[in-house]
Design a protein around this motif. Structure first.
Motif, mmCIF file in Angstrom:
data_model
loop_
_atom_site.group_PDB
_atom_site.id
_atom_site.type_symbol
_atom_site.label_atom_id
_atom_site.label_comp_id
_atom_site.label_asym_id
_atom_site.label_seq_id
_atom_site.Cartn_x
_atom_site.Cartn_y
_atom_site.Cartn_z
ATOM 1 N N THR A 114 -10.853 -2.694 -0.980
ATOM 2 C CA THR A 114 -11.294 -1.422 -1.567
ATOM 3 C C THR A 114 -11.439 -1.635 -3.075
ATOM 4 O O THR A 114 -11.103 -2.707 -3.614
ATOM 5 C CB THR A 114 -10.270 -0.320 -1.291
ATOM 6 O OG1 THR A 114 -9.036 -0.670 -1.956
ATOM 7 C CG2 THR A 114 -10.014 -0.164 0.206
ATOM 8 N N ALA A 115 -11.923 -0.618 -3.773
ATOM 9 C CA ALA A 115 -12.048 -0.708 -5.235
ATOM 10 C C ALA A 115 -10.673 -0.908 -5.862
ATOM 11 O O ALA A 115 -10.500 -1.713 -6.794
ATOM 12 C CB ALA A 115 -12.708 0.557 -5.778
ATOM 13 N N GLU A 116 -9.684 -0.192 -5.334
ATOM 14 C CA GLU A 116 -8.307 -0.355 -5.846
ATOM 15 C C GLU A 116 -7.769 -1.749 -5.515
ATOM 16 O O GLU A 116 -7.072 -2.366 -6.327
ATOM 17 C CB GLU A 116 -7.391 0.710 -5.239
ATOM 18 C CG GLU A 116 -7.685 2.136 -5.656
ATOM 19 C CD GLU A 116 -8.807 2.750 -4.827
ATOM 20 O OE1 GLU A 116 -9.135 3.910 -5.088
ATOM 21 O OE2 GLU A 116 -9.343 2.057 -3.920
ATOM 22 N N LEU A 118 -9.236 -4.299 -7.938
ATOM 23 C CA LEU A 118 -8.582 -4.195 -9.240
ATOM 24 C C LEU A 118 -7.246 -4.932 -9.237
ATOM 25 O O LEU A 118 -6.927 -5.704 -10.150
ATOM 26 C CB LEU A 118 -8.381 -2.721 -9.588
ATOM 27 C CG LEU A 118 -7.886 -2.411 -11.009
ATOM 28 C CD1 LEU A 118 -8.920 -2.830 -12.034
ATOM 29 C CD2 LEU A 118 -7.581 -0.914 -11.136
ATOM 30 N N LEU A 119 -6.452 -4.703 -8.182
ATOM 31 C CA LEU A 119 -5.149 -5.363 -8.097
ATOM 32 C C LEU A 119 -5.309 -6.859 -7.830
ATOM 33 O O LEU A 119 -4.548 -7.671 -8.372
ATOM 34 C CB LEU A 119 -4.308 -4.716 -6.997
ATOM 35 C CG LEU A 119 -2.887 -5.279 -6.832
ATOM 36 C CD1 LEU A 119 -2.079 -5.097 -8.121
ATOM 37 C CD2 LEU A 119 -2.167 -4.611 -5.657
ATOM 38 N N GLU A 155 0.832 -1.200 0.000
ATOM 39 C CA GLU A 155 0.000 0.000 0.000
ATOM 40 C C GLU A 155 0.870 1.255 0.000
ATOM 41 O O GLU A 155 0.580 2.245 -0.703
ATOM 42 C CB GLU A 155 -0.919 0.000 1.219
ATOM 43 C CG GLU A 155 -2.033 -1.037 1.131
ATOM 44 C CD GLU A 155 -2.892 -1.076 2.383
ATOM 45 O OE1 GLU A 155 -4.108 -1.289 2.246
ATOM 46 O OE2 GLU A 155 -2.329 -0.898 3.498
ATOM 47 N N VAL A 191 -1.977 3.754 -2.308
ATOM 48 C CA VAL A 191 -3.425 3.555 -2.214
ATOM 49 C C VAL A 191 -3.712 2.584 -1.081
ATOM 50 O O VAL A 191 -2.846 1.817 -0.667
ATOM 51 C CB VAL A 191 -4.037 3.003 -3.531
ATOM 52 C CG1 VAL A 191 -3.832 3.985 -4.667
ATOM 53 C CG2 VAL A 191 -3.416 1.649 -3.879
ATOM 54 N N LEU A 250 2.399 1.744 -3.460
ATOM 55 C CA LEU A 250 1.424 2.097 -4.497
ATOM 56 C C LEU A 250 0.717 3.422 -4.194
ATOM 57 O O LEU A 250 0.151 4.055 -5.090
ATOM 58 C CB LEU A 250 0.376 0.992 -4.627
ATOM 59 C CG LEU A 250 0.884 -0.370 -5.111
ATOM 60 C CD1 LEU A 250 -0.242 -1.390 -5.105
ATOM 61 C CD2 LEU A 250 1.486 -0.262 -6.506
ATOM 62 N N LEU A 302 -5.522 -0.770 -0.014
ATOM 63 C CA LEU A 302 -6.002 -1.989 -0.678
ATOM 64 C C LEU A 302 -7.088 -2.681 0.134
ATOM 65 O O LEU A 302 -7.899 -3.424 -0.424
ATOM 66 C CB LEU A 302 -4.829 -2.956 -0.912
ATOM 67 C CG LEU A 302 -3.698 -2.396 -1.787
ATOM 68 C CD1 LEU A 302 -2.524 -3.381 -1.829
ATOM 69 C CD2 LEU A 302 -4.192 -2.125 -3.208
#
Length: 294
Positions: free
Chosen positions: A63-65, A68-69, A45, A50, A48, A52
């Motif tokens: 999370t949305a991020e 995605l990952l 995190e 963001v 990046l 996670l």
């Protein structure tokens, strides 16, 4: 941002945590502590920039991020796992030698010698098939076979493995065993036969024994079964030397009076003439031929 190698362990830990939605379960799967899993996730995190996971009293959720990952990491690891499995399978296949042969020869001659091959080539694996049906050497089928016959088969290369001889044998425990002094004495006993092209009639003809009827009392489709029956005292069997070796060495069977009859057929190593042997199979053929000469 370029993905650096030092992030790969953290990505692997994150993928497990995302799949379980639980740091403790991920830790159990990866044989880590929960704090180690949390450390890897926070490192990722931080790099990046963001979040996670959302942390809450009941655990964590993506999370949305993070979703995605997680989708990308899961897909990448699945692709890598498939490639690794394919490479491992290809390696196993290259090391596998598929051999077809007769059960009688496999049981009494080939299998006792296989430890020698395994010691010489521990990386190679032998797959042995003893089906009695005539084998087709199609793609995906056996690499080679050992056959007993005249030495020529359409579409196959044949290399002489070894010749053979026939002679009578019996168990020392056979009633009347001590009274067998000449070939004609065998006619007083039950004769055991198999489905070979040569049998008792051929052998008695070679001894110049005439006039007396030759009665094959018991018949077996497999030569090793015929010898096993003789070893249990069922009667007198006409043995092929290559098949009878372990019975004679152990004393379960004893050769009886009379001449050796040269077998009309021999043993051959065969393989498709239209394709080259794989290296593993070629090594097995070389070893087989050396064993036959020995």
């Amino acid at each position: 941002m370029t993905l650096r190698a030092d992030l790969l362990p953290a990505l692997a830990v994150f993928e497990s945590a995302a799949r379980h939605q639980n740091f403790t379960h991920a830790a159990e799967e990866l044989h880590l502590t929960s704090s180690a899993v949390s450390h890897h996730v926070r490192k990722l995190e931080s790099r990046l920039g963001v979040s996670l996971f959302q942390r809450h009293a009941r655990g964590v959720s993506l999370t949305a991020e993070g979703r995605l990952l997680a989708d990308a990491a899961g897909s990448a690891l699945a692709d890598m796992d498939g490639v690794v499995h394919k490479l491992r399978t290809q390696g196993d296949e290259q090391a596998r030698i598929r051999v077809t042969t007769l059960h009688s020869l496999s049981y009494t001659w080939l299998i006792p010698r296989l430890p020698d091959f395994s010691q010489r080539h521990p990386e190679l694996r032998v797959h042995l098939d003893t089906e009695i049906a005539l084998t087709r050497f199609d793609d995906g089928g056996p690499d080679l076979g050992i056959r007993y016959g005249p030495g020529h088969w359409p579409g196959l290369s044949a290399r002489l493995l070894m010749d053979d001889d026939l002679f009578p044998v019996a168990s020392p425990a056979l009633p009347g065993f001590g009274e067998i002094h000449a070939p004609v004495d065998l006619l007083r006993h039950r004769l055991i036969a198999d489905h070979s092209r040569q049998g008792w009639m051929d052998w008695f003809r070679a001894t110049d024994t005439h006039g007396a009827p030759v009665d094959e009392h018991h018949t077996f489709s497999d030569t090793s079964d015929a010898l096993n029956a003789a070893a249990h005292g069922l009667g007198v069997a006409l043995a092929r030397r290559r098949i009878a070796e372990p019975y004679l060495a152990s004393g379960r069977l004893v050769r009886l009076p009379g001449p050796l009859l040269k077998a009309r057929w021999s043993y051959y190593v065969v393989y498709p003439a239209h394709r080259r042997l794989r290296p593993a199979a070629s090594r097995f053929v070389d070893w087989l031929l050396a064993q036959g000469q020995a």
